[in-house]
Design an enzyme around this catalytic site. Structure first.
Site, PDB file in Angstrom:
ATOM      1  N   ARG A 161       0.981  -0.950   0.305  1.00 46.00           N
ATOM      2  CA  ARG A 161       0.307  -0.115   0.180  1.00 46.00           C
ATOM      3  C   ARG A 161       0.495   1.138  -0.217  1.00 46.00           C
ATOM      4  O   ARG A 161       1.581   1.115   0.570  1.00 46.00           O
ATOM      5  CB  ARG A 161      -1.022  -0.383   0.660  1.00 46.00           C
ATOM      6  CG  ARG A 161      -1.598   1.451   1.331  1.00 46.00           C
ATOM      7  CD  ARG A 161      -2.942   1.185   1.840  1.00 46.00           C
ATOM      8  NE  ARG A 161      -2.822   1.270   3.621  1.00 46.00           N
ATOM      9  CZ  ARG A 161      -3.378   1.346   4.510  1.00 46.00           C
ATOM     10  NH1 ARG A 161      -5.263   1.199   4.478  1.00 46.00           N
ATOM     11  NH2 ARG A 161      -3.940   0.913   6.002  1.00 46.00           N
ATOM     12  N   ASP A 189      -3.879   3.082  14.579  1.00 52.52           N
ATOM     13  CA  ASP A 189      -2.814   3.439  13.571  1.00 52.52           C
ATOM     14  C   ASP A 189      -4.019   4.936  12.598  1.00 52.52           C
ATOM     15  O   ASP A 189      -4.967   5.251  13.625  1.00 52.52           O
ATOM     16  CB  ASP A 189      -2.824   2.506  11.787  1.00 52.52           C
ATOM     17  CG  ASP A 189      -4.077   2.503  11.397  1.00 52.52           C
ATOM     18  OD1 ASP A 189      -5.457   3.765  11.761  1.00 52.52           O
ATOM     19  OD2 ASP A 189      -4.365   1.395  10.449  1.00 52.52           O
TER      20      ASP A 189
END
Length: 546
Positions: A167, A453
C-alpha cells in the site's frame, strides 16, 4: 553517504549505504518520469476535492453521479479474473514495513500480507527507504533479521508464505526528500515507483505479480489516474499490461458513491474493493463536518451494524461480486491482551463476532493486525466459506440508496449511543498518544488494548472537533466546549508527565503533539489529515544536492 542524482532530481535526506541501491540513477529516472507525467493531474484532482468539499459545506449532500449512470447500469463489463496468489484471500494481515514485521507477517499463516507505507507507517525518510529494501528482500525471499537479544527471524521454508501486497501513500501526500524539477515528488508515485521498478519483474518471475492496495481515493477520476500510472509503468519496463492488480480501499464517503465507476476505471488491473471501515468513519465525519444532523456518538458506539455502515458494506459486496472481484472485509482493531485473561477473552469474542458477520454477509476475506488473530479469522472463514471465495454470492436482494449511505436515523444513532465524558477522554488520550508516537517515527501503536493507526486516530480527533463545533451534549447533558476539551487535554498531559517524569517528558514528542493536536480539535480550524499536519516535523532538510 552521497548518492549520484540525475538531472532535475534533488535528494534532500541522508542515504545510508544499505539504501543506496534503492535510489539508483535508473530508479530515480523511473520515479521522476512518473512524477513529471502524472503530477499535474494529481494536483488538479486534489483541487477538485476542495471544490467538492465546498459544495458539501454549502448543503449539497453526496449522491450517485448522473453522468456515469450508464456504467452502473451496464451488466456486460467485468473486471479481470483473480490473479495468481489472489484467488483465495480469506485472511489478510496488515502492518508496517519494518523488517521484523515483514518476516512475521509473511510467516503468519495469512493468505496475504499488505505491507503498509501508509496509515500504519510514519513516513520518515530513513523508514521509507528501509521499507523499500525490506520489500526488495521479501520479494526475493532473501530477508532475515536478528533482534537485539540475538534472536534470528527468517522466512518459513514450507512454501506457506503470504502473498505480498503493497500500500503506497495516498494522492494527497508528498515525499519532501525527493524533489523533481523543484517540487516534492508525489508520495504515491514515489512509493509505487520504487517498488515497481525494483520488484515488478521479480514478482512475475515468481509466478505472481506486482499487487497493490490503493488508499484514500475520493473519485473514479483518481482511480483512472492510477490506471494510467499502471499502464505507463508496465510499458516503461516492457511488462505485459494487466500484470498489476490493485485492491481499492473504499475508505472515503465520496468513493462509496462511485464504487462501480472505480472498478470500471481499473477493470483490467482490479482485484476488488475493501471496506476500510476506520477511515470511512473518519471521512463521514470530515466530509459532513458542517452539518449538525450528522454528528456521531462515541467511537465505540459506531459499529458495522450502524445503518450507514451496514449500507456501505452491503453495497460493496454486491458491487464487487457483480463485476467478478473480491469484496474484502475490514480490520478488527482488537489485539491479544496478555496480562488479563477475562479482557482477552472479551476482545477475542469481539473479533470472532466481527469476522462471522463479515463472512455471513458475503465477504471473500478479512483483515487482521496481529499474527495471533490469523488462526481465529481463518477458522471462521474456513467454517463458513469452504470455497476459495464467495464471488457467486450476488446479493441481488440489496438496493442501497444515497439516503441509506447517509442514514444516521435523524440523530437516533447519536441518541442511542450517546456522547460520554469517557468517550471524550478516550479520544483525547488516543489522539495525543498516537500523534506523539507518529512524530517519533512509529505509525502503528497499541493503545488501550486496540491497535491504533492514523485512521483510528483521525476518528478520535475529528469526533472531538465535530462535538465542539456543534455544541454537542454528553449523555448527562454537559455541552462539549473548546474550554472543556482544552482542560481535559491539559489533564491528560499532566498525567502523562507525572508518569514519565519531567525530564523524560521534556525529551518526548508530547509537548509538540499536544500543540498540534490542540490546533485541530477545538471546532475552528480543521486539518484534512493529521499526517499532513505533522509531516513537516519528521522531515530532514540537509543542503540540496543536484
Amino acid at each position: 553517504m552521497s548518492v549520484q542524482t540525475i538531472p532535475g532530481v534533488a535528494i534532500l535526506g541522508p542515504v545510508q549505504a544499505a539504501h543506496a541501491h534503492i535510489l539508483s540513477p535508473e530508479a530515480q529516472l523511473f520515479v521522476a518520469t512518473l512524477h513529471r507525467t502524472f503530477n499535474p493531474r494529481r494536483k488538479e484532482l486534489l483541487k477538485r476535492r476542495d471544490e467538492r468539499q465546498k459544495d458539501l459545506d454549502a448543503g449539497r449532500l453526496p449522491d450517485f453521479l448522473p453522468e456515469t449512470a450508464a456504467v452502473r447500469a451496464d451488466p456486460g463489463w467485468k473486471c479481470a479474473p483473480p490473479a495468481p496468489g489472489l484467488v483465495d484471500r480469506r485472511v489478510e494481515i496488515t502492518g508496517p514495513v519494518d523488517r521484523k514485521m515483514v518476516i512475521n507477517a509473511l510467516n503468519s499463516g495469512a493468505t496475504q500480507y499488505m505491507a503498509d507505507f501508509e496509515d500504519s507507517h510514519a513516513p520518515t525518510w530513513d523508514g521509507n527507504l528501509e521499507g523499500q529494501v525490506n520489500m526488495r528482500d521479501a520479494v526475493r525471499r532473501a530477508i532475515s533479521y536478528t533482534g537485539p537479544n540475538g534472536k534470528v527471524y527468517s522466512l518459513r521454508t514450507d512454501g506457506k508464505l503470504a502473498t505480498l501486497l503493497v500500500r503506497p501513500r495516498g494522492w494527497h501526500l508528498v515525499e519532501a526528500h525527493f524533489v523533481v524539477d523543484g517540487e516534492p515528488c508525489s508520495a504515491s508515485l514515489f512509493d509505487f515507483g520504487l517498488f515497481f521498478f525494483h520488484n515488478a519483474a521479480a514478482t512475475l518471475a515468481a509466478g505472481q505479480g506486482p499487487y497493490f492496495y490503493l488508499p484514500k481515493m475520493e473519485s473514479h477520476l483518481e482511480a483512472r489516474l492510477w490506471n494510467d500510472v499502471f499502464n505507463a509503468a508496465q510499458d516503461m519496463l516492457r511488462l505485459p499490461r494487466g500484470s498489476v492488480r490493485a485492491t481499492v480501499l473504499i475508505e472515503t464517503l465520496l468513493a462509496a458513491f462511485e464504487m462501480e465507476e472505480i472498478l470500471y476505471e481499473l477493470r483490467d488491473h482490479s482485484s476488488g474493493l475493501n471496506c476500510g471501515r476506520w477511515d470511512y468513519i473518519f471521512s463521514f465525519i470530515k466530509k459532513l463536518r458542517n452539518h449538525p444532523q450528522f454528528v456521531l456518538p462515541d467511537r465505540s458506539a459506531v459499529t458495522m451494524t450502524s445503518p450507514f455502515m451496514d449500507a456501505y458494506v452491503r453495497l460493496l459486496i454486491k458491487t464487487c461480486h457483480a463485476r467478478g472481484v473480491h469484496a474484502m472485509g475490514g480490520m478488527a482493531a482488537q489485539i491479544p491482551i496478555k496480562d488479563d485473561p477475562a479482557a482477552n477473552a472479551a476482545a477475542l469474542a469481539k473479533v470472532r463476532g466481527d469476522k462471522e458477520r463479515e463472512v455471513m454477509a458475503g465477504h471473500d476475506g478479512t483483515w487482521v493486525a496481529h499474527p495471533a488473530l490469523v488462526p481465529i479469522a481463518m477458522e471462521i472463514f474456513n467454517k463458513h466459506m469452504p470455497t476459495p471465495n464467495q464471488l457467486f454470492v450476488r446479493r441481488d436482494d440489496v438496493n442501497v440508496t444515497a439516503h441509506n449511505l447517509l442514514d444516521v436515523r435523524g440523530g437516533a444513532l447519536l441518541a442511542e449511543g450517546g456522547i460520554t465524558e469517557k468517550g471524550l477522554r478516550d479520544n483525547l488520550s488516543v489522539g495525543l498518544a498516537y500523534m506523539e508516537s507518529w512524530l517519533r517515527g512509529v505509525g502503528c501503536v497499541p493503545i488501550h488494548n486496540l491497535m491504533e493507526d492514523a485512521a483510528t486516530a483521525e476518528i478520535s480527533r475529528s469526533a472531538v472537533w465535530q462535538w465542539v463545533r456543534h455544541h454537542a451534549r454528553t449523555r448527562d447533558g454537559r455541552v462539549v466546549t473548546a474550554a472543556w476539551v482544552n482542560d481535559l487535554l491539559a489533564q491528560e498531559l499532566d498525567q502523562i508527565k507525572a508518569k514519565m517524569g519531567a525530564e523524560r517528558f521534556a525529551r518526548s514528542k508530547y509537548p509538540l503533539a499536544a500543540q498540534l493536536f490542540q490546533s485541530t480539535i477545538t471546532g475552528a480550524a480543521y486539518s484534512d489529515f493529521l499526517t499532513t499536519l505533522c509531516y513537516d516535523h519528521i522531515v530532514t532538510k540537509p543542503p540540496s544536492r543536484m
